[in-house]
Write a protein that holds these residues in place. Structure first.
Motif, mmCIF file in Angstrom:
data_model
loop_
_atom_site.group_PDB
_atom_site.id
_atom_site.type_symbol
_atom_site.label_atom_id
_atom_site.label_comp_id
_atom_site.label_asym_id
_atom_site.label_seq_id
_atom_site.Cartn_x
_atom_site.Cartn_y
_atom_site.Cartn_z
ATOM 1 N N VAL A 35 6.316 71.106 25.815
ATOM 2 C CA VAL A 35 7.882 72.357 26.115
ATOM 3 C C VAL A 35 8.742 71.556 26.064
ATOM 4 O O VAL A 35 9.096 70.272 26.516
ATOM 5 N N PRO A 36 10.267 71.793 25.383
ATOM 6 C CA PRO A 36 11.267 71.393 25.161
ATOM 7 C C PRO A 36 11.523 71.356 26.881
ATOM 8 O O PRO A 36 13.041 71.694 26.419
ATOM 9 N N ILE A 37 11.600 70.144 27.311
ATOM 10 C CA ILE A 37 12.611 69.852 28.481
ATOM 11 C C ILE A 37 13.515 68.739 28.260
ATOM 12 O O ILE A 37 13.387 68.172 27.076
ATOM 13 N N MET A 38 14.416 68.988 29.177
ATOM 14 C CA MET A 38 16.040 67.921 28.546
ATOM 15 C C MET A 38 15.609 67.072 27.960
ATOM 16 O O MET A 38 14.418 66.211 29.002
ATOM 17 N N GLU A 39 16.367 66.019 27.635
ATOM 18 C CA GLU A 39 15.803 64.505 26.931
ATOM 19 C C GLU A 39 16.362 63.734 28.614
ATOM 20 O O GLU A 39 18.043 64.480 29.204
ATOM 21 N N GLY A 66 9.787 74.622 34.824
ATOM 22 C CA GLY A 66 10.680 74.343 36.328
ATOM 23 C C GLY A 66 11.589 72.652 36.820
ATOM 24 O O GLY A 66 11.883 72.384 37.095
ATOM 25 N N TYR A 67 11.511 71.703 35.103
ATOM 26 C CA TYR A 67 11.551 70.562 35.597
ATOM 27 C C TYR A 67 12.895 69.990 35.738
ATOM 28 O O TYR A 67 13.784 69.531 36.772
ATOM 29 N N SER A 68 13.920 70.458 34.618
ATOM 30 C CA SER A 68 15.370 70.853 34.857
ATOM 31 C C SER A 68 16.359 71.307 36.281
ATOM 32 O O SER A 68 16.548 70.919 36.762
ATOM 33 N N ILE A 84 15.847 81.749 35.161
ATOM 34 C CA ILE A 84 15.119 82.844 34.285
ATOM 35 C C ILE A 84 14.049 82.091 33.649
ATOM 36 O O ILE A 84 14.484 81.116 32.756
ATOM 37 N N GLU A 85 13.314 82.909 33.410
ATOM 38 C CA GLU A 85 11.990 81.984 32.431
ATOM 39 C C GLU A 85 11.434 83.804 31.582
ATOM 40 O O GLU A 85 11.341 84.322 32.694
ATOM 41 N N ARG A 86 11.685 83.926 30.275
ATOM 42 C CA ARG A 86 10.584 84.387 30.309
ATOM 43 C C ARG A 86 9.052 84.824 29.954
ATOM 44 O O ARG A 86 8.200 86.331 29.322
ATOM 45 N N ASN A 89 3.126 82.615 30.923
ATOM 46 C CA ASN A 89 2.743 81.141 31.004
ATOM 47 C C ASN A 89 3.372 79.520 31.727
ATOM 48 O O ASN A 89 2.988 79.031 32.981
ATOM 49 N N ARG A 90 5.358 79.294 31.580
ATOM 50 C CA ARG A 90 5.726 78.227 31.982
ATOM 51 C C ARG A 90 6.285 79.088 32.912
ATOM 52 O O ARG A 90 6.165 77.496 33.725
ATOM 53 N N TYR A 91 6.421 80.481 33.371
ATOM 54 C CA TYR A 91 7.137 80.573 34.889
ATOM 55 C C TYR A 91 5.996 80.349 36.103
ATOM 56 O O TYR A 91 6.073 79.810 35.980
ATOM 57 N N ASP A 113 13.506 87.986 30.508
ATOM 58 C CA ASP A 113 13.971 88.088 29.493
ATOM 59 C C ASP A 113 15.348 87.854 30.359
ATOM 60 O O ASP A 113 15.657 89.142 30.683
ATOM 61 N N ALA A 114 15.848 86.777 29.664
ATOM 62 C CA ALA A 114 17.623 86.852 30.112
ATOM 63 C C ALA A 114 18.448 87.941 30.112
ATOM 64 O O ALA A 114 19.946 88.141 30.400
ATOM 65 N N LEU A 115 18.242 88.449 29.054
ATOM 66 C CA LEU A 115 19.078 89.523 28.119
ATOM 67 C C LEU A 115 18.904 90.953 28.507
ATOM 68 O O LEU A 115 19.218 91.612 28.479
ATOM 69 N N ILE A 132 22.551 76.948 30.539
ATOM 70 C CA ILE A 132 22.393 77.664 29.257
ATOM 71 C C ILE A 132 21.781 76.851 28.446
ATOM 72 O O ILE A 132 21.946 75.538 28.066
ATOM 73 N N ASP A 133 20.016 77.112 28.577
ATOM 74 C CA ASP A 133 19.053 76.164 28.156
ATOM 75 C C ASP A 133 17.942 77.219 27.319
ATOM 76 O O ASP A 133 16.746 76.912 27.806
ATOM 77 N N ALA A 134 18.118 77.710 26.320
ATOM 78 C CA ALA A 134 17.268 78.850 26.077
ATOM 79 C C ALA A 134 16.842 79.352 25.009
ATOM 80 O O ALA A 134 17.949 77.831 23.872
ATOM 81 N N ALA A 135 17.164 80.529 24.510
ATOM 82 C CA ALA A 135 16.801 81.366 22.673
ATOM 83 C C ALA A 135 17.958 80.779 21.973
ATOM 84 O O ALA A 135 19.396 80.891 22.904
ATOM 85 N N GLY A 137 19.008 81.078 19.126
ATOM 86 C CA GLY A 137 20.258 81.877 18.526
ATOM 87 C C GLY A 137 21.102 82.381 19.364
ATOM 88 O O GLY A 137 21.818 83.813 19.135
ATOM 89 N N GLN A 138 20.812 82.853 20.797
ATOM 90 C CA GLN A 138 21.372 83.646 21.396
ATOM 91 C C GLN A 138 22.547 83.239 22.383
ATOM 92 O O GLN A 138 22.369 84.187 23.888
ATOM 93 N N TYR A 139 22.804 81.940 22.443
ATOM 94 C CA TYR A 139 23.828 81.410 23.042
ATOM 95 C C TYR A 139 24.725 82.485 23.494
ATOM 96 O O TYR A 139 25.472 82.115 24.778
HETATM 97 N N1 SAH Z 1 15.656 73.721 31.369
HETATM 98 C C1 SAH Z 1 14.326 73.668 31.061
HETATM 99 C C2 SAH Z 1 13.836 73.465 29.607
HETATM 100 C C3 SAH Z 1 14.423 74.694 29.061
HETATM 101 S S1 SAH Z 1 13.518 75.113 27.160
HETATM 102 C C4 SAH Z 1 14.055 71.460 31.496
HETATM 103 O O1 SAH Z 1 15.125 71.181 30.813
HETATM 104 O O2 SAH Z 1 13.677 71.388 32.315
HETATM 105 C C5 SAH Z 1 13.795 76.609 26.859
HETATM 106 C C6 SAH Z 1 13.081 78.128 27.510
HETATM 107 O O3 SAH Z 1 13.984 78.890 27.877
HETATM 108 C C7 SAH Z 1 11.327 78.166 26.992
HETATM 109 O O4 SAH Z 1 10.906 78.477 28.367
HETATM 110 C C8 SAH Z 1 11.493 79.649 26.574
HETATM 111 O O5 SAH Z 1 10.872 81.208 27.276
HETATM 112 C C9 SAH Z 1 12.947 79.845 27.776
HETATM 113 N N2 SAH Z 1 13.984 81.330 27.334
HETATM 114 C C10 SAH Z 1 14.302 81.675 25.682
HETATM 115 N N3 SAH Z 1 15.131 82.719 25.744
HETATM 116 C C11 SAH Z 1 14.935 83.324 26.793
HETATM 117 C C12 SAH Z 1 15.216 84.479 27.185
HETATM 118 N N4 SAH Z 1 15.989 85.580 26.479
HETATM 119 N N5 SAH Z 1 15.436 84.863 28.590
HETATM 120 C C13 SAH Z 1 14.429 83.968 29.991
HETATM 121 N N6 SAH Z 1 14.180 82.372 28.935
HETATM 122 C C14 SAH Z 1 14.145 82.217 27.611
#
Ligand code: SAH
Ligand code: MG
Length: 214
Positions: A35-39, A66-68, A84-86, A89-91, A113-115, A132-135, A137-139
């Motif tokens: 799971v790519p939590i923040m470094e 839920g880490y960050s 927001i989480e889509r 399982n992660r939710y 989905d945040a969209l 903003i820490d999600a997909a 390609g959609q920032y």
């Molecule tokens: N912020 C977290 C890490 C988030 S990893 C931390 O540092 O602890 C990115 C997450 O964004 C993933 O779980 C992925 O499922 C979610 N995600 C990606 N695109 C999304 C979207 N459009 N809407 C909601 N969640 C999204």
């Protein structure tokens, strides 16, 4: 791989104090499950900026486990964090971890989905900080959809904007990654030239952009 020189990053990490038992368990879980939590140095930088900014309400896009979110709640004891989480399982995993935390009451996780969750999030705003820490390609879409709910003087933080340093590479072999790099570079250009925000990109963690509304 971290974008900072590994030895320097290792040195900085070695100075960072240990986290609580629950947070350490989450770090281990994230590592094991990919799971790519923040470094570490990246989240510490974000938390310090938030302590200085002192937002009352934060909106996070991309909860993962839920880490960050929990770390922001701990750093800002008076703040409310909406996230927001889509991924279902992660939710669910996030809810399990959060209910075990003393910061439980500060977090409000939206499943979707945040969209598509703009109205629900708007009803919980306005927000002083948007993270903003999600997909990747959609920032720009996330920014356009959610920046209207940012309070006066609010700050938008975007993670992963340097994408392991690949934004600065001449040739990226893998087509999917090359496409992602292209999107991130276009986001960075757009963000740096946005007339309503002052932005700086900090080369820490995976690259953190900090944009303050003018
Ligand atoms: N912020 C977290 C890490 C988030 S990893 C931390 O540092 O602890 C990115 C997450 O964004 C993933 O779980 C992925 O499922 C979610 N995600 C990606 N695109 C999304 C979207 N459009 N809407 C909601 N969640 C999204
Ligand atoms: Mg990230």
């Amino acid at each position: 791989m971290n974008i900072l020189d590994n030895a320097v990053n290792g040195y900085i990490e070695s100075l960072i104090k240990d986290r609580s038992e629950l947070l350490s368990e989450m770090e281990t879980f994230a590592e094991a499950e990919g799971v790519p939590i923040m470094e570490l140095a990246g989240i510490e930088t974000l938390l310090q900026l938030l302590r200085i900014q002192r937002p009352a309400r934060v909106l996070e896009i991309g909860t993962a486990i839920g880490y960050s979110g929990l770390r922001m709640a701990e750093a800002l004891p008076d703040a409310a964090i909406v996230s927001i989480e889509r991924d279902e399982n992660r939710y669910k995993q996030a809810l399990h971890f959060i209910e075990r935390s003393p910061q439980n009451d500060q977090l409000d996780i939206i499943f979707g989905d945040a969209l598509e969750t703009v109205q629900e999030a708007e009803s919980k705003g306005p927000f002083d900080a948007l993270f903003i820490d999600a997909a990747k390609g959609q920032y720009q879409k996330f920014f356009d959809l959610y920046s209207p709910f940012l309070a006066e003087g609010g700050v938008i933080y975007s993670d992963n904007v340097l994408f392991k340093g690949m934004v600065a590479e001449e040739n990226v072999e893998n087509k999917r990654i090359r496409n992602m790099v292209k999107k991130l570079k276009s986001y960075n250009d757009w963000l740096m030239n946005h007339p309503d925000y002052h932005t700086v990109i900090i080369p820490v963690g995976d690259g953190l952009a900090v944009s303050r509304k003018k």
